[in-house]
Design a protein around this motif. Structure first.
Motif, PDB file in Angstrom:
ATOM      1  N   GLY A  70      75.228 -44.305  50.231  1.00  0.00           N
ATOM      2  CA  GLY A  70      76.415 -45.047  50.013  1.00  0.00           C
ATOM      3  C   GLY A  70      77.360 -45.030  51.118  1.00  0.00           C
ATOM      4  N   PHE A  71      78.290 -45.897  51.352  1.00  0.00           N
ATOM      5  CA  PHE A  71      79.264 -45.718  52.538  1.00  0.00           C
ATOM      6  C   PHE A  71      80.287 -44.703  52.320  1.00  0.00           C
ATOM      7  N   ASN A  72      80.128 -44.251  50.917  1.00  0.00           N
ATOM      8  CA  ASN A  72      81.401 -42.853  50.745  1.00  0.00           C
ATOM      9  C   ASN A  72      80.489 -41.787  50.145  1.00  0.00           C
ATOM     10  N   PRO A  73      79.396 -41.247  50.973  1.00  0.00           N
ATOM     11  CA  PRO A  73      78.310 -40.497  50.427  1.00  0.00           C
ATOM     12  C   PRO A  73      78.619 -39.052  49.995  1.00  0.00           C
ATOM     13  N   ILE A  74      79.740 -38.548  50.156  1.00  0.00           N
ATOM     14  CA  ILE A  74      80.040 -37.126  49.809  1.00  0.00           C
ATOM     15  C   ILE A  74      80.313 -37.069  48.259  1.00  0.00           C
ATOM     16  N   GLY A  75      79.764 -36.239  47.363  1.00  0.00           N
ATOM     17  CA  GLY A  75      80.092 -36.423  45.884  1.00  0.00           C
ATOM     18  C   GLY A  75      79.182 -37.048  44.957  1.00  0.00           C
ATOM     19  N   HIS A  76      79.249 -36.930  43.947  1.00  0.00           N
ATOM     20  CA  HIS A  76      78.508 -37.510  42.768  1.00  0.00           C
ATOM     21  C   HIS A  76      79.173 -38.756  42.457  1.00  0.00           C
ATOM     22  N   LYS A  77      78.389 -39.838  42.399  1.00  0.00           N
ATOM     23  CA  LYS A  77      78.533 -41.265  41.856  1.00  0.00           C
ATOM     24  C   LYS A  77      79.477 -41.074  40.556  1.00  0.00           C
ATOM     25  N   GLN A  78      80.673 -41.522  40.301  1.00  0.00           N
ATOM     26  CA  GLN A  78      81.454 -41.520  39.206  1.00  0.00           C
ATOM     27  C   GLN A  78      81.796 -42.937  38.581  1.00  0.00           C
ATOM     28  N   PHE A  79      81.997 -43.817  39.519  1.00  0.00           N
ATOM     29  CA  PHE A  79      82.590 -45.077  39.169  1.00  0.00           C
ATOM     30  C   PHE A  79      81.964 -46.429  39.661  1.00  0.00           C
ATOM     31  N   GLU A  80      81.808 -47.203  39.095  1.00  0.00           N
ATOM     32  CA  GLU A  80      81.359 -48.613  39.945  1.00  0.00           C
ATOM     33  C   GLU A  80      82.345 -48.875  40.876  1.00  0.00           C
ATOM     34  N   GLY A  81      81.654 -49.151  42.227  1.00  0.00           N
ATOM     35  CA  GLY A  81      82.358 -49.537  43.391  1.00  0.00           C
ATOM     36  C   GLY A  81      82.964 -48.449  44.239  1.00  0.00           C
ATOM     37  N   ASP A  82      82.550 -46.814  43.756  1.00  0.00           N
ATOM     38  CA  ASP A  82      83.096 -45.817  44.440  1.00  0.00           C
ATOM     39  C   ASP A  82      82.111 -45.791  45.692  1.00  0.00           C
ATOM     40  N   GLY A  83      81.283 -46.260  46.153  1.00  0.00           N
ATOM     41  CA  GLY A  83      80.499 -46.202  47.063  1.00  0.00           C
ATOM     42  C   GLY A  83      79.499 -44.916  47.336  1.00  0.00           C
ATOM     43  N   LYS A  84      79.650 -44.138  46.474  1.00  0.00           N
ATOM     44  CA  LYS A  84      78.887 -43.017  46.255  1.00  0.00           C
ATOM     45  C   LYS A  84      77.312 -43.168  45.807  1.00  0.00           C
ATOM     46  N   THR A  85      76.545 -42.120  46.339  1.00  0.00           N
ATOM     47  CA  THR A  85      75.170 -42.192  45.814  1.00  0.00           C
ATOM     48  C   THR A  85      75.235 -41.039  44.686  1.00  0.00           C
ATOM     49  N   PRO A  86      74.466 -41.362  43.672  1.00  0.00           N
ATOM     50  CA  PRO A  86      74.637 -40.227  42.466  1.00  0.00           C
ATOM     51  C   PRO A  86      74.040 -39.068  42.980  1.00  0.00           C
TER      52      PRO A  86
END
Length: 179
Positions: A70-86
């Motif tokens: 995801g385009f914002n890869p640091i950290g756990h995915k928490q919300f829709e649209g945050d760009g994180k990979t769980p």
């Protein structure tokens, strides 16, 4: 003089783009090796900080894949649209041979804990997290997609690699995603 300086700046920028595009990506030593015909991938381990996904049959390492996140890869995915990979332990619970990204394998995110946390914050946890190939029509990019994290939280590999994973990953295989 001002025009000359602008010309040099433009030339330098162009040289940078060319260098970025053609510089070697990570090792190809493992990428071209096919899996054994009778292999079954029973577990995937994603190491986000290393941009690697390891494929196992039981406890035996079969192959390593370079990935984009995801385009914002640091950290756990928490919300829709945050760009994180769980991050956490999930399952491969879907297969889509007709994806907008060549093919995909569905990841069972969000679990109940993910949903509960997002709801406690008044938000949606999101969903539709996949392992997928490259957007249809752009497959020629190949391994160049690894130059940046570009998904909305998914794990991206090349089209050839998702073809292989699609064939060998068993239904309900475990996927552990670590920071």
């Amino acid at each position: 003089m001002k025009k000359f300086v602008l010309f040099l700046m433009g030339l330098t920028g162009l040289a940078g783009v060319i260098f970025w595009w053609w510089k070697p990506i990570s090792s190809l030593e493992n990428a071209a090796l096919p899996l054994p015909e009778n292999a079954q991938i029973t577990r995937l381990l994603v190491l986000k900080s290393e941009r690697k996904m390891l494929a196992y049959e039981n406890n035996q390492l079969l192959k390593s894949y370079d990935i984009a996140l995801g385009f914002n890869p640091i950290g756990h995915k928490q919300f829709e649209g945050d760009g994180k990979t769980p991050e956490g332990i999930y399952r491969i619970n879907e297969r889509n041979p007709n994806s907008a990204y060549h093919k995909n394998l569905g990841i069972s995110y969000p679990n109940q804990q993910d949903k509960d946390y997002a709801q406690s914050q008044g938000k949606s946890a999101g969903g539709l997290i996949k392992i997928h190939g490259i957007k249809n029509g752009l497959g020629a990019i190949g391994r160049n997609h690894l130059r940046s994290d570009w998904t909305h939280g998914c794990i991206a590999v090349t089209n050839e690699e998702i073809d292989e994973l699609f064939r060998y990953v068993i239904h309900n295989a475990e996927i552990e995603i670590r920071p």
